[in-house]
Structure formats: structure tokens, C-alpha cells
Design an enzyme around this catalytic site. Structure first.
Site, PDB file in Angstrom:
ATOM      1  N   GLY A   1      39.192  33.368  48.908  1.00  0.00           N
ATOM      2  CA  GLY A   1      37.753  33.175  48.756  1.00  0.00           C
ATOM      3  C   GLY A   1      36.995  34.481  48.659  1.00  0.00           C
ATOM      4  O   GLY A   1      36.000  34.583  47.923  1.00  0.00           O
ATOM      5  N   ASP A   2      37.449  35.497  49.382  1.00  0.00           N
ATOM      6  CA  ASP A   2      36.799  36.814  49.331  1.00  0.00           C
ATOM      7  C   ASP A   2      37.002  37.468  47.964  1.00  0.00           C
ATOM      8  O   ASP A   2      36.077  38.048  47.401  1.00  0.00           O
ATOM      9  CB  ASP A   2      37.365  37.710  50.433  1.00  0.00           C
ATOM     10  CG  ASP A   2      37.133  37.121  51.813  1.00  0.00           C
ATOM     11  OD1 ASP A   2      35.967  36.909  52.177  1.00  0.00           O
ATOM     12  OD2 ASP A   2      38.123  36.865  52.520  1.00  0.00           O
ATOM     13  N   ARG A   3      38.236  37.362  47.439  1.00  0.00           N
ATOM     14  CA  ARG A   3      38.515  37.903  46.108  1.00  0.00           C
ATOM     15  C   ARG A   3      37.663  37.192  45.060  1.00  0.00           C
ATOM     16  O   ARG A   3      37.104  37.827  44.159  1.00  0.00           O
ATOM     17  CB  ARG A   3      39.991  37.737  45.800  1.00  0.00           C
ATOM     18  CG  ARG A   3      40.434  38.085  44.386  1.00  0.00           C
ATOM     19  CD  ARG A   3      40.482  39.578  44.113  1.00  0.00           C
ATOM     20  NE  ARG A   3      39.207  40.165  43.774  1.00  0.00           N
ATOM     21  CZ  ARG A   3      39.034  41.434  43.434  1.00  0.00           C
ATOM     22  NH1 ARG A   3      40.078  42.250  43.409  1.00  0.00           N
ATOM     23  NH2 ARG A   3      37.846  41.900  43.150  1.00  0.00           N
TER      24      ARG A   3
ATOM     25  N   TYR B   1      30.371  35.066  57.813  1.00  0.00           N
ATOM     26  CA  TYR B   1      31.445  34.590  58.682  1.00  0.00           C
ATOM     27  C   TYR B   1      30.899  34.120  60.032  1.00  0.00           C
ATOM     28  O   TYR B   1      31.605  34.123  61.038  1.00  0.00           O
ATOM     29  CB  TYR B   1      32.506  35.672  58.853  1.00  0.00           C
ATOM     30  CG  TYR B   1      33.513  35.646  57.722  1.00  0.00           C
ATOM     31  CD1 TYR B   1      34.755  35.045  57.878  1.00  0.00           C
ATOM     32  CD2 TYR B   1      33.200  36.184  56.485  1.00  0.00           C
ATOM     33  CE1 TYR B   1      35.664  34.994  56.837  1.00  0.00           C
ATOM     34  CE2 TYR B   1      34.098  36.137  55.427  1.00  0.00           C
ATOM     35  CZ  TYR B   1      35.329  35.542  55.613  1.00  0.00           C
ATOM     36  OH  TYR B   1      36.233  35.477  54.577  1.00  0.00           O
TER      37      TYR B   1
END
Length: 472
Positions: free
Chosen positions: A252-254, A137
Site C-alpha cells: 500500500g505504501d508503494r 497510521y
């Protein structure tokens, strides 16, 4: 599976409320705040999701020592957090919502930061992982040369999924899959203009595959799904299920977390990518990242140490070595089982309780009881209750063969506790309709359902207490 997440953690704050009037100072809505919810974002969200799936998760990151960090550590309960020394405060993203509609977002401390330090424990977590997710990030974690070297070494042995950021470092060579969205991919490939099409995604993916020297690039294209580009140069289209989405945050994290797990299980990239896209869609359909947030709008009183540890204040397993409530729910869910939960004070356990609990256990593969703490019972029932202490009530419940675990909560309602357990079925005794239960809307967020079982008349704690008073 032992999964290590490497990257930058953020604190996400949701301020939820209603707006029925304009401010007299300017033509802007006045938001009446209903609640303030906080959750771990960035790499913290990836780690949280994987831990909820039942995996053994280590998070290699940097966490400051400010107020935001205290909320982060609470939200990351159940995750092994291995930290270096950060050189910046906790980055915080605050979203204001009216109903389900976001109206503004404030970012604090989210600018790129110097690379944090690294410890031997952090490097060991990378070296020992069965799958790795890099959630960059843009806060400097992936700039650390020792971490980059460890990731490059690990990529020779285990799947590494790298979710890049425009302000972050480039992926190390040899990672299994890099997962930019189409905007990030085209910017990295220096493709001019805005073009969210699959063809544009495939072209950018081909360029980045060569530049990043990864085994594959999975370019996500929002509601259209994704395009997978491998060494053959062909772009495989992976469609996403059609769903209604209020907030795409966390998709996107999943996807990155699921993709790493599926690759770690030996699935081929096209199959793993297709399943990861399905997981991301299902996650959004159940409310996305906002469904994971904890209600922190009511501050604790008196500095009770339990207030910083999350809504669960005690965990009890039925036998030595048996996983306590939250971990048990994750383990059962990871195996495809059905998690059942019920709740109450259970002061003076009686036959009505036993019948309700037995009926609840028959509905699934485990039964977890959410039990009001002594302070919670006292606030609900009066100063002379409970009659039986929290520890004894939990022990009596665990003596029943139908109860697998007990989770004690200190609030007036079990909602925060339920948000951690996320049962498939929430059971209550009574003669009302399931959709009338106050917990119904919360349980529906993750696709669970509420069930009621018949109330047994003439069997109640109050009746027992009155009878005892007559013979005492």
C-alpha cells in the site's frame, strides 16, 4: 519531483532465523536468530521508497528521542525529516520469521496518540510540494488542525493522495485519490460482513467518494488489484500482475507513493492507478518492505559515531557538484539507466584493477565502487595493510574516467552498502560462477544480477607489495 510525505512513522523490526527443535518449556519452536533487521515503516517507508526513486522528498512527521528513533533516523538517510514534538514513544512492530514464514508479530506503542505539534517549516514543505502523500497510521499526525488546513489548501493546486487508517482522521475534502484497502473501505462505509470482492469494493468506494468529497477513491483488493471509483460512479477494475508473494508488507505504501508521482506528472487517474498497481506488484515480487531493512544484529563497538550514520561512512563524487554514490544511483535509476557497482580494497591500484573497472563501466550508465575502509582492510588483510590510505585509494579510483563515484564502507562485506545502492549489476573479477558470489542472493532481492569478468594473472596487490619490499 518534489514530493512531501505527511504522516506517522513506525519502526519495523524483522527477527529472522531458523527453527529445528521445540522448547522443553512448552510445545513451541525455538528460533535461532540469524539476524535482526530494522527499517522505517509507515510514512517513513513511503518516503524511503520515493527517495530511492530519485525524488526530492520531505517527510512531515513526529520522531521521538528514544532508542527506536535513532534507528529510524539512520534508516531515513537521504530524506529531509521535518518533525514536530511527539507525545508518545516510537511505535515499533517486530516480526519473527522462520525462513520466509512469519510466526508472530509484537506491537509496542502503536495505540492512537495525541496530535503532535507543527512547525512553520513543516507547513512550508506542504505548500511547496509538487505532489503529496498522506500516510496515516493512526498516530495523530493528521489530526493536527494546521496540517489539515495546509493539506486542504494544497489540494487545490497539486495532487494529494491520502492513504487512510481506521484509527486516523478522515481525509480533507478535495484530495485527488483516497486509497483504502477493501476491508478499510467497507468498515468506513459501515458495510456489514466480510466481502473482499470487487463488487463490494466498488460499492464501498461509491459511498466513500461522497462522504469524503475526494476526486476519486481507489480501493485495493490484494492480489486482484484495485477498483477505481470516480465522480461518474462507475468502478473501473484495475487488475494486478500475477506474482508469487511471501510478504505483502509495504504494498500500500508503494502504491500510494507511485500514484502521487504519476498524478503529479499529469497522468489521468485511471492510467496513474494502473501504473501504481504495477509498481506495487513489482515491489512485492522483489521482496517488498523486508528487502529494505538494514542488518543491525551486530552492535557497534566503542561508540563510533559512524555506526549511527548507516553503512556508508564516506561519499566521494568524481567532480565538484557530482552526486555522490547513493544519490547518483537513485538519479540514474530514476532516468531508466543501469547502475553498475563493484567492490574491493583496491590497495595499490594496478592494471588488473583498471581492466576490471573499465569492463564494468561498459555494462551500464554509471559505475560506483564500494571501497573497504582502512579498518575493514586491516581486519581482512592483516595489521600491515592497507598500504595506501582510504582517502588516497578513493582519489586514485576517481582519477579513472570509468569510475563515477566511490562509496566507502566499514564492514567486512559490502552487503549493507549494496542494500543502499541497489545496483542493477554487481561486478567482480575472478574465475568463479556469478551465482557463487556471496552477494548473489542479496542482489537478486531487488532484481539485480551478478557478473564476473576475467581474472588477469600475475597482476595483484600482494605481488606489487612483495616487489616493493625487495627494492625498498
Amino acid at each position: 519531483m518534489k514530493v512531501t510525505v505527511v504522516g506517522d512513522v513506525l519502526l519495523d523490526v524483522d527477527i529472522n532465523g531458523t527453527a529445528t527443535r521445540l522448547s522443553p518449556d512448552a510445545p513451541v519452536p525455538v528460533v535461532d536468530v540469524a539476524d535482526i533487521r530494522r527499517r522505517a515503516g509507515g510514512a517513513g517507508l513511503v518516503a524511503t521508497l520515493l527517495a530511492r526513486d530519485g525524488h526530492d522528498v520531505a517527510l512531515v512527521t513526529a520522531v521521538s528521542d528514544d532508542d527506536g528513533a535513532s534507528y529510524l533516523r539512520r534508516a531515513l538517510a537521504g530524506v529531509a525529516v521535518l518533525t514536530g514534538v511527539p507525545l508518545a514513544p516510537t511505535p515499533t512492530k517486530t516480526r519473527v520469521r522462520i525462513g520466509t514464514h512469519p510466526v508472530v508479530r509484537f506491537d509496542e506503542g502503536c495505540a492512537p496518540a495525541p496530535s503532535p505539534s507543527c512547525t512553520g517549516e513543516m507547513l512550508a514543505a506542504i505548500a511547496s510540494a509538487e505532489a503529496i502523500v498522506v500516510a496515516d497510521y493512526g498516530r495523530g499526525m493528521t489530526d493536527n488542525i494546521d496540517i489539515r488546513t495546509a493539506l486542504a489548501d494544497a489540494a487545490h493546486h497539486v495532487p494529494v493522495v491520502w492513504d487512510p487508517h481506521p484509527a486516523g482522521a478522515e481525509p480533507v475534502p478535495g484530495v485527488a485519490v483516497v486509497t483504502p484497502n477493501v476491508g478499510e473501505a467497507r468498515a468506513a462505509a459501515k458495510a456489514g460482513g466480510l466481502d473482499p470482492s470487487r463488487a463490494a469494493a466498488a460499492d464501498a468506494g461509491k459511498h466513500l467518494l461522497e462522504r469524503w468529497r475526494s476526486n476519486a477513491v481507489l480501493v485495493t483488493t490484494g492480489e486482484d488489484g484495485a477498483v477505481l471509483v470516480e465522480a461518474s460512479g462507475l468502478g473501473k477494475i484495475i487488475p494486478a500482475p500475477k506474482i508469487m508473494v511471501d510478504d505483502p508488507c509495504g504494498a500500500g505504501d508503494r502504491l500510494a507513493g507511485s500514484l502521487a508521482v504519476y498524478l503529479g506528472k499529469g497522468l489521468a487517474p485511471p492510467t496513474a492507478a494502473a501504473r501504481a498497481v504495477e509498481d506495487a506488484s513489482a515491489f512485492l515480487a522483489k521482496g517488498g518492505a523486508s528487502s529494505l531493512a538494514m542488518d543491525t544484529s551486530t552492535p557497534s563497538v566503542g561508540g563510533d559515531a559512524r555506526a549511527t550514520a548507516g553503512p556508508v561512512v564516506e561519499l566521494f563524487g568524481r567532480f565538484p557538484g557530482l552526486e555522490p554514490g547513493v544519490q547518483l544511483a537513485r538519479a540514474v535509476r530514476a532516468k531508466g539507466g543501469t547502475v553498475v557497482a563493484t567492490g574491493g580494497c583496491f590497495d595499490l591500484l594496478h592494471a588488473g584493477h583498471a581492466r576490471t573497472l573499465a569492463a564494468a563501466r561498459d555494462m551500464g550508465d554509471c559505475l560506483i565502487v564500494c571501497l573497504n575502509s582502512d579498518d575493514s582492510v586491516r581486519r581482512l588483510k592483516g595489521p600491515h595493510r592497507p598500504i595506501v590510505s582510504m582517502e588516497d585509494r578513493a582519489e586514485l579510483l576517481l582519477a579513472l574516467s570509468c569510475v563515477d563515484a566511490v562509496v566507502v564502507f566499514d564492514e567486512d562485506t559490502p552487503e549493507a552498502c549494496l542494500n543502499q545502492l541497489r545496483p542493477d549489476i554487481w561486478v567482480k573479477g575472478g574465475d568463479y560462477q556469478p551465482d557463487e558470489l556471496p552477494e548473489a542472493s542479496l542482489v537478486a532481492v531487488w532484481g539485480g544480477r551478478c557478473v564476473t569478468v576475467p581474472f588477469h594473472p600475475a597482476r595483484s596487490t600482494s605481488g606489487l607489495a612483495e616487489a616493493l619490499a625487495k627494492v625498498s
